[in-house]
Design an enzyme around this catalytic site. Sequence first.
Site, PDB file in Angstrom:
ATOM      1  N   ASP A  18       0.966  -1.313   0.078  1.00  0.00           N
ATOM      2  CA  ASP A  18       0.018  -0.098   0.073  1.00  0.00           C
ATOM      3  C   ASP A  18       0.802   1.249  -0.031  1.00  0.00           C
ATOM      4  OD1 ASP A  18      -2.338  -1.303   0.070  1.00  0.00           O
ATOM      5  OD2 ASP A  18      -2.896  -0.952   2.086  1.00  0.00           O
ATOM      6  N   ASP A  19       0.323   2.351  -0.450  1.00  0.00           N
ATOM      7  CA  ASP A  19       0.750   3.795  -0.182  1.00  0.00           C
ATOM      8  C   ASP A  19       1.888   3.914  -1.261  1.00  0.00           C
ATOM      9  OD1 ASP A  19      -0.934   4.039   1.972  1.00  0.00           O
ATOM     10  OD2 ASP A  19       0.561   3.880   3.475  1.00  0.00           O
TER      11      ASP A  19
ATOM     12  N   HIS B 191      -7.702   4.000   1.390  1.00  0.00           N
ATOM     13  CA  HIS B 191      -6.747   4.235   2.150  1.00  0.00           C
ATOM     14  C   HIS B 191      -7.350   4.537   3.641  1.00  0.00           C
ATOM     15  CE1 HIS B 191      -3.096   6.065   3.647  1.00  0.00           C
ATOM     16  NE2 HIS B 191      -3.390   7.439   3.783  1.00  0.00           N
TER      17      HIS B 191
END
Length: 345
Positions: free
Chosen positions: A48-49, A169
């Site tokens: 992620d991110d 998110h």
Amino acid sequence: MRRIFRHFCWTTRQGSCCEPPTFTALGRRRRSTARMPQPRMMLVVTGDDFGYCPRRNQGIVECFQAGGISNVSLLVNASAAKEAADLAKRHDIPIGLHANLSEGFPVCQSLQQVSTLINPRGVFQGKMGFRQALERGQLSMKQVDLELRAQVRLFRELTGQLPHHMDGHQHVHVLPEVREVFAQVMSDLRIPYTRVPKEAGLHSCPWLPAHLQRFYTQVEKDATDSIPVFTRYGIRWPDVYLGLTTMGQNMSVPNLQRALSHALASWPSGSTSSSASSCNQPVITGELMVHPGYPSHSQVGGCGEGPDDFSQSADRQHELNMLRDPSLLALYSQKCVQLCAFKDL
């Protein structure tokens, strides 16, 4: 884009598909006939991110090259999103959208000055601030729709393609009301996969502090309530999910082994996602959410207000090191885990 499969599946000489040989007390090999074959798991390990900062991008690419992750999720409003998209193209990394409604600046220009989604500083209201505003009925779902569609458009501009999967998110995509808008956008744009963050064994983790247990329990409830919504819109997700109990310093090979064992045990025998293999081996699909990278430098990165504490901590590099650990790859072999991307499910 080429199909990627990272194989860790043990096949014996007799073709027993991940069922390792057993031995009698005298050391003679015998075949197990009463037991069902051990399920094979097709596991999407999602970093992620992606795009958060150059050091996050560097760590995620290194983790992919080492076989520690098989998929990434892009924050299009992050400071290094363009670099991340270029890296994904260069290294052929399967990439999806990490839709962001809680951190940084909106992508939709009409929402950047006056919007229910932003605070007086012009940025999203934060993980808990977004949830509190939603509970008070202060958020416009029309504006949520506009922002999600703007983020998909920017994703397409950056990558040259639509995302094959789209999640939220800080798990905003499973929140009440938001989940309906999220599913509608995915259905309209024909984005097939999302994430449903329900983790088996979550409530028996002694290492999780009380405040995280409370937050994760609410995430799990929201995820459960999202299932009929996603189903109604034809959205898909893997059979099992892992990652809440193994974030940051909680990631270790024993904890990942525990999470995999709980995931495999939670899935009913015979209720597999795809047809069994040629040796009648059941197949389960799963997603492991991870956050590898190198610690962000102060004031470098983020989605508009600089990196947060978690991003500047050693937790990100700890995850990177764990995901590249040879003993974890050996665990995948033992558990018949095959890393893949969402597009391979």
